[in-house]
Design a protein around this motif. Structure first.
Motif, PDB file in Angstrom:
ATOM      1  N   SER A  35      -7.152 -36.638 -33.155  1.00  0.00           N
ATOM      2  CA  SER A  35      -7.112 -36.769 -31.693  1.00  0.00           C
ATOM      3  C   SER A  35      -5.853 -36.168 -31.076  1.00  0.00           C
ATOM      4  N   ASP A  36      -4.721 -36.110 -31.798  1.00  0.00           N
ATOM      5  CA  ASP A  36      -3.463 -35.566 -31.262  1.00  0.00           C
ATOM      6  C   ASP A  36      -2.660 -34.998 -32.422  1.00  0.00           C
ATOM      7  N   LEU A  37      -2.432 -33.686 -32.406  1.00  0.00           N
ATOM      8  CA  LEU A  37      -1.701 -33.036 -33.495  1.00  0.00           C
ATOM      9  C   LEU A  37      -0.191 -33.061 -33.285  1.00  0.00           C
ATOM     10  N   THR A  38       0.266 -33.569 -32.135  1.00  0.00           N
ATOM     11  CA  THR A  38       1.710 -33.694 -31.878  1.00  0.00           C
ATOM     12  C   THR A  38       2.006 -35.072 -31.299  1.00  0.00           C
ATOM     13  N   PRO A  39       1.781 -36.114 -32.067  1.00  0.00           N
ATOM     14  CA  PRO A  39       1.998 -37.473 -31.548  1.00  0.00           C
ATOM     15  C   PRO A  39       3.464 -37.875 -31.615  1.00  0.00           C
ATOM     16  N   ASP A  40       3.792 -38.957 -30.885  1.00  0.00           N
ATOM     17  CA  ASP A  40       5.103 -39.567 -31.000  1.00  0.00           C
ATOM     18  C   ASP A  40       5.135 -40.507 -32.198  1.00  0.00           C
ATOM     19  N   GLU A  41       6.339 -40.869 -32.611  1.00  0.00           N
ATOM     20  CA  GLU A  41       6.478 -41.967 -33.571  1.00  0.00           C
ATOM     21  C   GLU A  41       5.832 -43.217 -32.986  1.00  0.00           C
ATOM     22  N   GLY A  42       5.058 -43.987 -33.809  1.00  0.00           N
ATOM     23  CA  GLY A  42       4.455 -45.243 -33.373  1.00  0.00           C
ATOM     24  C   GLY A  42       3.205 -45.089 -32.548  1.00  0.00           C
ATOM     25  N   GLN A  43       2.840 -43.840 -32.166  1.00  0.00           N
ATOM     26  CA  GLN A  43       1.633 -43.616 -31.374  1.00  0.00           C
ATOM     27  C   GLN A  43       0.409 -43.648 -32.270  1.00  0.00           C
ATOM     28  N   ILE A  44      -0.615 -44.449 -31.909  1.00  0.00           N
ATOM     29  CA  ILE A  44      -1.841 -44.534 -32.701  1.00  0.00           C
ATOM     30  C   ILE A  44      -2.720 -43.326 -32.378  1.00  0.00           C
ATOM     31  N   ILE A 145       5.150 -34.331 -35.759  1.00  0.00           N
ATOM     32  CA  ILE A 145       5.545 -35.536 -35.037  1.00  0.00           C
ATOM     33  C   ILE A 145       6.554 -35.139 -33.967  1.00  0.00           C
ATOM     34  N   ASN A 146       6.265 -35.556 -32.751  1.00  0.00           N
ATOM     35  CA  ASN A 146       7.083 -35.174 -31.613  1.00  0.00           C
ATOM     36  C   ASN A 146       8.558 -35.525 -31.835  1.00  0.00           C
ATOM     37  N   TYR A 147       9.421 -34.782 -31.172  1.00  0.00           N
ATOM     38  CA  TYR A 147      10.854 -34.920 -31.402  1.00  0.00           C
ATOM     39  C   TYR A 147      11.613 -34.615 -30.119  1.00  0.00           C
ATOM     40  N   PRO A 148      12.824 -35.126 -29.982  1.00  0.00           N
ATOM     41  CA  PRO A 148      13.646 -34.758 -28.823  1.00  0.00           C
ATOM     42  C   PRO A 148      14.137 -33.314 -28.975  1.00  0.00           C
ATOM     43  N   ASP A 149      13.784 -32.466 -28.033  1.00  0.00           N
ATOM     44  CA  ASP A 149      14.230 -31.070 -28.054  1.00  0.00           C
ATOM     45  C   ASP A 149      15.383 -30.924 -27.070  1.00  0.00           C
ATOM     46  N   THR A 178       8.400 -34.142 -23.740  1.00  0.00           N
ATOM     47  CA  THR A 178       7.783 -35.254 -23.013  1.00  0.00           C
ATOM     48  C   THR A 178       7.599 -36.478 -23.906  1.00  0.00           C
ATOM     49  N   THR A 179       8.130 -36.441 -25.120  1.00  0.00           N
ATOM     50  CA  THR A 179       8.036 -37.595 -26.017  1.00  0.00           C
ATOM     51  C   THR A 179       8.709 -38.816 -25.392  1.00  0.00           C
ATOM     52  N   ASN A 180       8.231 -39.973 -25.766  1.00  0.00           N
ATOM     53  CA  ASN A 180       8.855 -41.210 -25.301  1.00  0.00           C
ATOM     54  C   ASN A 180      10.143 -41.521 -26.055  1.00  0.00           C
ATOM     55  N   LEU A 181      10.400 -40.735 -27.105  1.00  0.00           N
ATOM     56  CA  LEU A 181      11.569 -40.986 -27.947  1.00  0.00           C
ATOM     57  C   LEU A 181      12.829 -40.442 -27.272  1.00  0.00           C
ATOM     58  N   SER A 182      13.835 -41.247 -27.109  1.00  0.00           N
ATOM     59  CA  SER A 182      15.112 -40.814 -26.537  1.00  0.00           C
ATOM     60  C   SER A 182      15.968 -40.148 -27.599  1.00  0.00           C
TER      61      SER A 182
END
Length: 535
Positions: A35-44, A145-149, A178-182
């Motif tokens: 469903s998402d090939l670039t998810p955030d950490e903890g995202q289902i 896995i999404n990351y802070p850029d 746009t990740t939720n990860l700071s």
């Protein structure tokens, strides 16, 4: 009797069926959609596996392994107990020909996986039947896995400062993703060049001018932070290019895109840009003609240029007559003492000289250059200039070749003579001389222009050639028996031409032939050389 026959046939059929078995095949195919090939950490996210039986037979006792990628934690599934989340195995008892089974598996990326690539590697590992095509039994799909850029940009308010000027660097660090990860505990490094002196900054104490470290702290997605650093350009840096770099030193998370982690701002400390220009009043003079060279030096700024020295030493082929430098030019050394020039100012020197005899058809180049001044010139491409003189005359070039350098007795060979006018003037009434050795019997000749070749005098009247034009003569000769064992040299040369030609090194050309048993190393030779006017 008939009953007995029927019984025997039935027994034979049972025997044959029990003795021979026919292997069953089931081509199983495994596909996957995520469903998402670039998810955030903890995202289902949802892994949708489909097992399909492409036939031709029904498949039984199917096992599919490794459905949950390493780095993910299981959340739920819709298999109704067919998927074992502990062993990461899907078991299917039966899948008929043409049937499909879909497993929707929900999982989330573990903490600490940001900026990593995790791979789904599910595969069909066993079934009762034979699978004729194993190429479609597994999947391989990457998940980033999404990351802070973090992106660093740096600008300077004055890219071309003078010495002693105060400049300001502005450095911005931005969390692009746009990740939720700071991004936490961010440190930016910006060490000032030794050619700059630190004055101040507006970070409120978060920048250390000695280590160059700026403590940014935390940035959420889309957030940025900016610092302005004020510095002075040190004296003695005139003409220097000073590069200053700001870069991400560290932060707690991973950053797969490091291409934008640093930025630089280049300053070029200004000075006087001196340019020299040189011209001549007649670029195509005759021998003994008076010519006049004009040398201009311009200060294109932006600052003063002090104690300027230039060099213009007349080359061979020119004889000094006079100049208008009022004693600032020494024609024996070629040194011109220019002095000082303000921004936009210029100086001029005129030198008169005569063109020497014996320079016809030659090119004479007179160079001038700026040799020194107190400041630094960061653009030296315009510090030299030259003026070319193409002294009138015609440079006649002769090139000769032969069709066979080792002929036998009685062979017919061909000499080819090409005459070229290298200019600059048109050449008139050209005569070429090529006297054949007595051991070579003239047969025939072909001329591209002019009169026929005279084998008695050895002369070919070419007539006229424009600058850049050529004419060709071929001479066919038969090798006389008396030439056997000899090395014979044949020479073609300019006999006469109306125009002056001081470039005599190319006025003649020779070729050697070794006859019969002779080669080009034999000691016995016949050398036919021609001395002629213009050659």
């Amino acid at each position: 009797m008939k009953l007995l026959q029927n019984l025997l046939v039935a027994l034979l059929a049972v025997f044959l069926c029990s003795s021979f078995s026919f292997a069953q095949t089931s081509d199983l195919e495994l596909t996957l959609q995520i469903s998402d090939l670039t998810p955030d950490e903890g995202q289902i996210i949802e892994f949708e596996y489909v097992v399909e039986n492409l036939g031709p037979d029904n498949a039984t006792n199917i096992q599919v392994d490794d459905l949950l990628p390493t780095g993910f934690t299981y959340d739920s599934d819709d298999s109704g107990g067919l998927y074992n989340s502990v062993l990461d195995i899907l078991n299917l008892a039966t899948l008929n020909d043409g049937a499909k089974f879909t497993l929707k598996l929900n999982a989330y990326a573990n903490a600490g996986t940001n900026g990593t690539v995790l791979t789904a590697l599910g595969s069909i590992t066993s079934l009762d039947q034979s699978d004729p095509d194993s190429s479609n039994d597994s999947v391989n799909l990457d998940i980033t896995i999404n990351y802070p850029d973090l992106e660093v940009t740096k600008i300077v308010d004055e890219p071309n400062p003078d010495e002693g000027m105060t400049i300001e660097y502005t450095i911005t660090v931005e969390h692009l993703n746009t990740t939720n990860l700071s991004a936490t505990n961010i440190l930016i490094e910006d060490i000032l060049s030794t050619d700059l002196t630190y004055v101040s900054d507006d970070s409120g104490g978060n920048y250390d001018s000695i280590t160059g470290i700026w403590t940014v702290g935390t940035l959420t997605a889309g957030q940025d932070s900016t610092i302005t650093i004020t510095a002075i350009v040190n004296s003695g840096t005139s003409g220097k290019s000073i590069d200053n770099i700001a870069q991400v030193l560290s932060f707690d998370q991973n950053d797969l895109n490091t291409a934008n982690d640093q930025s630089n701002a280049l300053i070029n400390v200004t000075t006087a840009d001196l340019a020299i220009i040189k011209t001549v009043d007649d670029s195509a003079p005759d021998e003994l003609q008076l010519v006049e060279f004009t040398i201009d030096i311009e200060n294109n700024g932006p600052s003063f240029a002090n104690n300027i020295m230039a060099l213009d030493l007349l080359p061979p082929g020119l004889t000094y007559v006079s100049d208008d430098g009022g004693g600032s030019y020494d024609h024996t050394t070629g040194i011109w003492t220019v002095g000082n020039l303000t921004d936009g100012d210029s100086a001029q020197l005129i030198i008169q000289a005569t063109v020497d005899a014996g320079t016809a058809a030659q090119t004479i180049t007179n160079n001038a250059s700026i040799t020194s001044f107190d400041q630094v010139d960061d653009n030296t491409s315009d510090n030299t200039a030259s003026a070319d003189l193409f002294v009138n005359g015609a440079d006649i070039e002769v090139v000769k070749s032969v069709s066979d350098t080792n002929p036998a007795v009685n062979d017919v060979i061909t000499y080819t003579i090409v005459v070229t006018n290298n200019g600059p003037l048109k050449a008139n009434d050209i005569t070429i001389e090529d006297i054949l050795a007595p051991q070579l019997n003239f047969q025939a000749s072909t001329e591209s222009q002019g009169n026929p070749y005279d084998s008695v005098s050895g002369q070919w009247f070419v007539n006229d050639l424009d600058s850049g034009a050529s004419a060709t003569l071929t001479i066919d000769v038969q090798v006389d028996p008396s030439a056997n064992g000899l090395l014979i040299t044949n020479t073609a040369s300019v006999f006469s031409v109306i125009e002056d030609d001081s470039i005599t090194g190319n006025n003649s050309d020779s070729v050697d032939i070794g006859v019969g048993s002779a080669d080009l190393q034999v000691l016995k030779s016949v050398n036919v050389a021609t001395q002629s006017e213009g050659g």
